[in-house]
Design a protein around this motif. Sequence first.
Motif, PDB file in Angstrom:
ATOM      1  N   LYS A 107       2.642  -6.455  -5.551  1.00  0.00           N
ATOM      2  CA  LYS A 107       3.182  -6.660  -4.307  1.00  0.00           C
ATOM      3  C   LYS A 107       3.321  -7.890  -4.097  1.00  0.00           C
ATOM      4  O   LYS A 107       4.262  -8.524  -3.410  1.00  0.00           O
ATOM      5  CB  LYS A 107       2.254  -5.919  -3.197  1.00  0.00           C
ATOM      6  CG  LYS A 107       2.611  -4.376  -3.285  1.00  0.00           C
ATOM      7  CD  LYS A 107       1.491  -3.862  -2.101  1.00  0.00           C
ATOM      8  CE  LYS A 107       1.856  -2.265  -2.420  1.00  0.00           C
ATOM      9  NZ  LYS A 107       1.219  -1.414  -1.240  1.00  0.00           N
ATOM     10  N   LEU A 150       3.905 -10.707   2.947  1.00  0.00           N
ATOM     11  CA  LEU A 150       3.888  -8.952   2.496  1.00  0.00           C
ATOM     12  C   LEU A 150       4.236  -8.299   3.682  1.00  0.00           C
ATOM     13  O   LEU A 150       4.987  -7.286   3.726  1.00  0.00           O
ATOM     14  CB  LEU A 150       2.607  -8.669   2.182  1.00  0.00           C
ATOM     15  CG  LEU A 150       2.095  -9.298   0.693  1.00  0.00           C
ATOM     16  CD1 LEU A 150       0.428  -9.024   0.560  1.00  0.00           C
ATOM     17  CD2 LEU A 150       2.901  -8.708  -0.268  1.00  0.00           C
ATOM     18  N   THR A 204       6.178  -4.496   2.368  1.00  0.00           N
ATOM     19  CA  THR A 204       5.198  -4.052   1.065  1.00  0.00           C
ATOM     20  C   THR A 204       3.885  -3.994   1.565  1.00  0.00           C
ATOM     21  O   THR A 204       3.063  -3.846   0.552  1.00  0.00           O
ATOM     22  CB  THR A 204       5.485  -4.784  -0.067  1.00  0.00           C
ATOM     23  OG1 THR A 204       5.157  -6.279   0.294  1.00  0.00           O
ATOM     24  CG2 THR A 204       7.171  -4.971  -0.482  1.00  0.00           C
ATOM     25  N   THR A 228      -4.074  -3.199   1.433  1.00  0.00           N
ATOM     26  CA  THR A 228      -3.682  -4.710   1.235  1.00  0.00           C
ATOM     27  C   THR A 228      -4.068  -5.411   2.706  1.00  0.00           C
ATOM     28  O   THR A 228      -4.828  -6.288   2.760  1.00  0.00           O
ATOM     29  CB  THR A 228      -2.163  -4.909   1.421  1.00  0.00           C
ATOM     30  OG1 THR A 228      -1.835  -4.162   0.288  1.00  0.00           O
ATOM     31  CG2 THR A 228      -1.809  -6.133   0.998  1.00  0.00           C
TER      32      THR A 228
END
Length: 58
Positions: free
Chosen positions: A17, A41, A46, A51
């Motif tokens: 990513k 991000l 993504t 994350t």
Amino acid sequence: MSSLISMKNIGKEIAIKLESVNIDSPEKLIKLGAEKSFLMLKESQTISPNTIHFFLKS
């Protein structure tokens, strides 16, 4: 990707990513910082809950 996954708390999925938003080395990630990297991000859509957790713990 291999250099990113050598960093603490960065696995294959996060490395992929990060590379998708042109963060392809530990130096780039460190220079940008967690907040800027997170926003990149997020803007690229993504990002996942895992994350988000990584960046909050950084």
